[in-house]
Design an enzyme around this catalytic site. Sequence first.
Site, PDB file in Angstrom:
ATOM      1  N   GLU A  87      26.237 -22.279   3.880  1.00  0.00           N
ATOM      2  CA  GLU A  87      27.276 -22.897   4.677  1.00  0.00           C
ATOM      3  C   GLU A  87      27.215 -22.468   6.147  1.00  0.00           C
ATOM      4  OE1 GLU A  87      31.248 -22.167   3.376  1.00  0.00           O
ATOM      5  OE2 GLU A  87      32.020 -23.900   4.470  1.00  0.00           O
ATOM      6  N   ASP A  88      26.952 -21.177   6.386  1.00  0.00           N
ATOM      7  CA  ASP A  88      27.032 -20.659   7.757  1.00  0.00           C
ATOM      8  C   ASP A  88      25.728 -20.786   8.546  1.00  0.00           C
ATOM      9  OD1 ASP A  88      29.547 -20.058   7.045  1.00  0.00           O
ATOM     10  OD2 ASP A  88      29.292 -17.875   6.964  1.00  0.00           O
TER      11      ASP A  88
END
Length: 746
Positions: A87-88
């Site tokens: 996600e990051d």
Amino acid sequence: MNNEDKTERGEYAGIEKILTVLEKSEKHYDVEKIERAYLYAKALHEGQFRVSGEPYISHPIAVAEIVTTLGLDTDSICAAFLHDTVEDCPDKTNLDIISTRFGEEVAMLVDGLTKMKVINVEDKEEANMENIRKMLLAMSKDIRVIFIKLCDRLHNMRTLGVKKDAKRRTTALETMHVYAPLAHRLGMQRIKQELENLALSYLDPIGYAEVSGDIERKYGLNQNFIENTRAIVSEKLDEYHINFTLEGRVKTVYSIYRKMFKQNKSFDEIYDFYAIRIIVDTELECYTALGIIHEMFKSIPGRFKDYISTPKTNMYQSLHTTVIGRDGIPFEVQIRTREMHHIAEYGIAAHWKYKSGASSKEEIDQKLSWISRLIDTEDGAIDNEDFMRALKIDIFSDETFVFTPKGDVIALPQNSTLIDFAYAIHSEVGNKMVGAKINGMISPIDRVPQTGEIIEILTSSSSKGPSRDWLKIVKTSEARAKIRQWFKKEKRPENIKIGLAELEKELGKFRVKPTEEQKTEIINATARRLGMAIPEDLLNAIGFNGIAMTKVLAKLKDEYERIVKPDEENPITETEQIQTQKTKKIRSNSGIIIDGEYGCEVKFAKCCNPLPGDRVIGFVTKGYGVSIHKHDCPNVIESRKNPDNADRWLSAEWDSETLSASGQNKALFEAMLQIHAEKDIMLLANITTCLADMKVSLLSINTQKSDDTDIIINLTVGCKNVEHFNSIMSRLKAISHVHTISRGFS
Ligand code: MN
């Protein structure tokens, strides 16, 4: 490992700690793979920082450390390091890369963790919150996802102080309503308690400070109370040569706070503020220790709970009792074995911590197959089969969770269709349904939705109502009942025509044709015998499929024989015989026939717990199918006075197979017993031994109230039928000190 990775900053010490734990462990870990996962995550998060200013990697390290403490496996530890990377760092990595580098399992865990987004819980009611929790479990596919998520949340909560106010509140709310209850359900007491305390400290900082201050003050005032109590209990246990561990001060700030809030009590009114825990070797010693405690201190009636004979669904086992100690100060005593204690602290995760190795021969579905590799079958401490059953029921429930367009979560039995969903929302939504959308796309109404999908039902006020075919499509008894209800009400004239045509067709099949007059007489008599006030009710019921034709036809044939051929020798008895034989072959799932139908899903009412052999009646509940009560249940008598409920009552009877159940038939029903007896130290032991002798399972036991000499014990037992129940009653009655026994709790 490069030297520069080692403790150049404080946070990096975590990785060293993890490696030390892994090296000391008896279990086998792929340490090289774990180090690679760490270094890869570190490289990906390079240049990212937490709100506190620390390098981002400090968070995955901390999560991996908690995961390691839980005793989870190599892949779980790798996934903990990598859990935020997809996600990051979307431009640097994805699931495919992770799968290539660390294998499919790690990628699957990371995927599960990335998807676990909790929807807004702020304005949701408790029932919906429960559905959110269940949905997270259902979505996670692999229980390790939940374990790692809980560790992730725990570290986020420990470091929540640096976040902005609004963010703190939403995170704390989610933690309180979704994650702490999940930890509780999995029996992970330690994590649950820490999550609750942290969440409370953000949600009500003033209340939190007040209660924790009060706790310190109270401990200060009675400084020696716990120490003294421990000393005298220890001395006594030693006399009995029991090998034990004693713990004091087991209540948390949150548990005290919640009691004050729920029971609206002031701090000084909190009853079981003090608590001690006795941990022993064997189950037998638990009961011996209980006997010792009850001998040393006066017990408070109604506070004894036996979670050993009846474990909680999260596998928690313990004996609880509250007694009066020095200076009239009450305190709670929890007694359990070491094994039970491990499970109380770590829940299902205890299986990773304390078991390893050998594969299991259990036949289990794929979803659970990986668990079997991790449980040692030679260690019989916990029955594998029971464990699997508990997992299946409580974690991988057979339900589908879908969203309404407003974001409410609706739970449906597996394989329910969009029509079932519409009726689960409201009868009117179902009755006016003309179509449906899944995730915004028009979809056939007989489709089976999947967990996580957003469903919108299209309705129209010009809809002509449900179609009779829907009865064949729907899966839930609730939807079926509502559709029938609609036909029963809205289509009565049409139903009566259909019903009459149906019966005329059947009467036409007989060799000697009845006259018109005889026909009317036969139909009227059949209706009466089926408990219908007027013949039109019977015709209506046939028309809307509200009664089984086999049942109608049996009675119709009887009446035909009686009215058209009265002279033949004893034809009714013969028909009845055939009919009984027929009925015997059919077995309903629940043991109950509703309105002549076998397939209905029913629930047995908890107020009266009917047993096979009792006269019963059915009631269509709002949203929970048909509940079965004893005919003379006080709730039934009260509720029948209300004319609004008139058409919700259904005739119900036991099927013949359930009634004639023999020893091998395993269907058990809950039965409640109340025993009035004279107090005696051996009483509970005698009762439990007597039940064990009869192979009767004890589902719950507690003492309700008593005066100085007498005691009332409420028992719930598993029971086959009324006859079985009566035999249990008479055996218990023979126990010394027992005065009277009655059915049900008063
Ligand atoms: Mn995280």
